[in-house]
Design a protein around this motif. Structure first.
Motif, PDB file in Angstrom:
ATOM      1  N   SER A 112     -30.702 -16.598  19.698  1.00  0.00           N
ATOM      2  CA  SER A 112     -31.285 -15.502  18.912  1.00  0.00           C
ATOM      3  C   SER A 112     -32.599 -15.032  19.523  1.00  0.00           C
ATOM      4  CB  SER A 112     -31.549 -15.944  17.475  1.00  0.00           C
ATOM      5  OG  SER A 112     -30.334 -16.186  16.833  1.00  0.00           O
ATOM      6  N   ASN A 114     -32.275 -12.617  22.107  1.00  0.00           N
ATOM      7  CA  ASN A 114     -31.678 -11.331  21.727  1.00  0.00           C
ATOM      8  C   ASN A 114     -30.153 -11.280  21.858  1.00  0.00           C
ATOM      9  OD1 ASN A 114     -32.249  -8.945  20.535  1.00  0.00           O
ATOM     10  ND2 ASN A 114     -32.833  -7.856  22.408  1.00  0.00           N
ATOM     11  N   TYR A 115     -29.512 -12.447  21.938  1.00  0.00           N
ATOM     12  CA  TYR A 115     -28.054 -12.435  21.997  1.00  0.00           C
ATOM     13  C   TYR A 115     -27.479 -12.100  20.620  1.00  0.00           C
ATOM     14  CZ  TYR A 115     -27.592 -14.493  26.636  1.00  0.00           C
ATOM     15  OH  TYR A 115     -27.608 -14.710  27.976  1.00  0.00           O
ATOM     16  N   ALA A 116     -26.310 -11.474  20.609  1.00  0.00           N
ATOM     17  CA  ALA A 116     -25.561 -11.318  19.369  1.00  0.00           C
ATOM     18  C   ALA A 116     -24.655 -12.537  19.265  1.00  0.00           C
ATOM     19  CB  ALA A 116     -24.734 -10.039  19.392  1.00  0.00           C
TER      20      ALA A 116
END
Lengths: 428, 145
Positions: free
Chosen positions: B65, B68-70
Motif C-alpha cells: 500500500s 501505491n500498489y492496488a
C-alpha cells in the motif's frame, strides 16, 4: 471548368457588396437566437450598426463551447417546422454539438460540393464512390448530394469492407473516390495485394484529417490519380467549405458564402494575408444556424490572391489546431471528452494517457488508464470487465474504438502545470 | 468451531504485464521480510493479478500500500492432497460431485502432502461441504502467522 462561374470568380466591389448584403441578412437572422441577442446587448451593438464589412470586427467571436451551451436546439434561428435535416458532431464533454439545416441550407451546401467536384474535373456521367460514413457525420450525405447534383452516378459505399470497395471500383469502373486520406492509403495497399485493376479511377478527394504532400505523391503514384484536399466542418455545413483546384496549391474558400478572417488565437487580433493564425469564419448563407465570427480552431493563412484558375483568394493547407483537438480516423476528439468519460467510472484512477499511432496507415488510439486502488477487488475477471466497460463508454462518446490498457496506480506521468495527456505519434 | 479458521488470506496484487514488474513485486516482499509460501500470476493480455500466500499478509499489505500498489485480500481455501499420482483427481472429482465451483486454483507441496489452493464464490458453504465430503482443509494459521 466551373459549376457557377459568376459566383466562383466574383471579386472586388461586386463581391464586397454581395458579402455585405448577406452579412446584414445573417446578422438579422441571428437576432432570433437568444445567445446572439445577449451577445449584442452585452457588446452594446445593434444589428443596424453593421453598415460595412469592416463593422464585422465589432462583433465578438463565437466559440465551439458556446454551441455546446445551446444543446440541442438553442442556436436555431428558424422554427423546427423549417428544419429539414440534423447532423451532430462529437462534443468535448460528452454532449454532441447539433447542427441543423433548412431546405435552402441543404441546397446551398450541395451547390458548394458541386462547385468543388466540378473544379477538380468531375462531370455528369462520372461514377463517384463515396467511401465515407453516412450517419450523423456530415462527410457522407454532404458529398452524396453534391455529386448527385452534378449528375454523377453515386456509389454510396460507406466505410469499411475494403475488398468490396475495391471490387466495386474495378467492376463498376468508378472514376472518383472520396474518403479520408488514411483510408485511401489502406485501400491502396489492399488493392495492390489483390492485384486489382483500378485504371478507371482518375480523382481522389480526401479530407477530414491532416495529410502531407508526401502522402499525396504516394497516393497519386500508386493509384494513378490526382488527389485533392477537402476542408470543412459541420458548423459551417460540413465538407465543401474550401477545396483545392487543379493547381493543388492551397484551397479556394467560397467568398460569396463565407467571410474569412485569420486571427492571433491568443489576442484575437486580425492578421494580414501571409501570416499564420486561427481561421475565423462568418458563414453568409446559413439559415437554420447562422453564426458570426466562428472560431474554427484551425490554423492556416490567407494566400496571395492570384490563382491561375481565376477563382478567389485561397487559404493554405491546414497547419494544425489552436486548441488540443485531435482528428482520429476523421473524427474530432478532445482530450477533455476522454477525461469526462473516465471520470464517470469510479474504478478508474486519477491519471490517463492517450497515444495515437498510425498502424498500416490507419489511426489507432490507445488509452492507458490507472485503476483506482481503493476499488480493486483482487479479481482478474473484474479487471477484464472494467476494461470492456471503459472501451464501451469511450466508443459511445467518441464513436471511435480505443484500445484500453489498465495500468498500475502511480505509473503514469504526473504533470505540474498544463497536463500533456496526449501523445500523437503519427507521422504524416 | 468457526469455519473461517480455514480462510487463508491471499494477497491479490494488480500488476502490469511488462518486464521488470515481477521483480518489483518480489522486491517489496523481500524488503518487508515477508516469506512467500505460494505464488501464482494470472494475466489478461496487458495486465494481471499476482496471487500470493505469505506468512505475514498484513505486513505485506502495508508495504505494498505504501508503494501505491492496488491490492486486496482474497479468502481462499487450502485442500490437502495426497502427494501421489491421482491425488489431484481424487480431490477435484469430489469437489465436482458436491457441486463446488472453482473460480481459480493453484497447487504447491509442503512436507509430505500437496495443497490445492482454491478460490470459490461462497467459501462459508464450501468449507462445510468440503469437510462433510471427507476432505481435509489446511487451517489458515499454518500459513498466515
Amino acid at each position: 471548368m466551373f459549376w457557377n462561374e459568376k459566383m466562383e470568380t466574383l471579386r472586388g466591389k461586386e463581391l464586397q457588396e454581395l458579402q455585405l448584403k448577406r452579412l446584414k441578412e445573417t446578422v438579422a437572422r441571428t437576432q432570433n437566437i437568444g445567445f446572439y441577442q445577449k451577445m449584442f446587448a452585452e457588446a452594446g451593438i445593434r444589428p443596424e450598426d453593421i453598415k460595412t464589412l469592416d463593422d464585422l470586427s465589432k462583433i465578438p467571436f463565437t466559440k465551439k463551447a458556446d454551441l455546446r451551451g445551446g444543446y440541442p436546439f438553442g442556436f436555431l434561428a428558424v422554427p423546427m417546422s423549417r428544419i429539414n435535416r440534423i447532423h451532430t458532431t462529437s462534443g468535448t464533454t460528452g454532449k454532441p454539438t447539433v447542427v441543423a439545416y433548412t431546405k435552402n441550407d441543404l441546397n446551398s451546401w450541395s451547390e458548394l460540393i458541386a462547385r468543388n467536384l466540378t473544379m477538380v474535373g468531375l462531370r455528369e456521367g462520372d461514377m463517384f464512390q463515396n467511401a465515407s460514413n453516412y450517419s450523423l457525420f456530415t462527410g457522407g450525405l454532404g458529398f452524396h448530394y453534391g455529386a448527385e447534383r452534378i449528375g454523377c452516378a453515386v456509389v454510396p459505399a460507406g466505410v469499411g469492407n475494403t475488398k468490396r470497395q475495391i471490387e466495386m471500383i474495378q467492376d463498376f469502373g468508378v472514376n472518383a473516390i472520396h474518403c479520408t486520406p488514411s483510408y485511401a492509403m489502406h485501400l491502396t495497399e489492399v488493392a495492390e495485394d489483390m492485384h486489382a485493376n483500378l485504371d478507371s479511377l482518375r480523382i481522389g478527394v480526401f479530407g477530414a484529417e491532416a495529410w502531407s504532400e508526401n502522402m499525396r505523391r504516394d497516393l497519386e503514384n500508386r493509384l494513378n490519380i490526382k488527389a485533392y484536399d477537402s476542408y470543412g466542418m459541420s458548423e459551417l455545413f460540413g465538407p465543401g467549405v474550401a477545396f483545392e483546384c487543379p493547381e493543388q496549391d492551397g484551397l479556394h474558400i467560397w467568398h460569396d458564402c463565407y467571410i474569412v478572417e485569420i486571427i492571433d488565437p491568443k489576442t484575437g487580433e486580425v492578421l494580414p494575408a501571409g501570416e499564420k493564425g486561427e481561421m475565423v469564419v462568418t458563414p453568409l448563407v446559413k439559415e437554420a444556424m447562422p453564426l458570426l465570427r466562428y472560431r474554427t480552431g484551425d490554423i492556416t493563412m490567407l494566400m496571395e490572391d492570384d490563382c491561375p484558375c481565376g477563382r478567389g483568394q485561397k487559404i493554405a493547407r491546414l497547419f494544425g489546431r489552436s486548441d488540443d483537438m485531435l482528428t482520429v480516423r476523421g473524427i474530432n476528439v478532445f482530450p477533455s471528452q476522454i477525461e469526462h468519460v473516465l471520470k464517470n467510472i469510479p474504478e478508474v484512477g486519477d491519471q490517463f494517457m492517450v497515444y495515437i499511432d498510425r498502424v498500416n496507415h490507419l489511426d489507432e488510439m490507445t488509452i492507458d488508464v490507472e485503476i483506482n486502488k481503493h476499488l480493486f477487488s483482487g479479481e482478474l475477471s473484474d479487471l477484464a470487465r472494467l476494461q470492456n466497460k471503459i472501451g464501451k463508454a469511450l466508443h459511445e462518446t467518441l464513436t471511435l474504438r480505443a484500445n484500453v490498457q489498465l495500468v498500475e496506480p502511480g505509473s503514469l506521468p504526473r504533470f505540474e502545470g498544463k497536463a500533456k495527456r496526449v501523445v500523437d505519434r503519427r507521422t504524416i | 468451531m468457526t469455519r473461517n479458521k480455514y480462510f487463508i488470506k491471499q494477497l491479490s496484487i494488480f500488476s502490469e504485464n511488462k518486464s521488470g514488474r515481477l521483480a518489483a513485486v518480489a522486491k517489496v516482499f523481500e524488503e518487508s521480510k515477508v516469506n512467500i509460501h505460494a505464488f501464482s500470476i494470472a494475466e489478461a493480455n496487458s495486465f494481471g493479478v499476482v496471487r500470493a500466500i505469505v506468512d505475514k499478509p498484513e505486513l505485506a499489505f502495508d508495504a505494498f500500500s505504501k508503494q501505491n500498489y492496488a491490492l486486496q485480500y482474497t479468502d481462499v481455501l487450502g485442500i490437502k492432497m495426497n502427494d501421489v499420482p491421482g491425488g489431484l483427481y481424487h480431490v477435484a472429482n469430489l469437489l465436482g460431485s458436491i457441486g463446488i465451483n472453482i473460480e481459480y486454483a493453484y497447487a504447491f507441496r509442503t512436507g509430505t502432502f500437496g495443497t490445492l489452493i482454491v478460490k470459490v464464490s461462497s467459501p462459508e458453504d464450501a468449507v462445510e461441504k468440503i469437510l462433510a465430503a471427507g476432505l481435509e482443509l489446511v487451517p489458515a494459521t499454518d500459513y498466515n502467522f
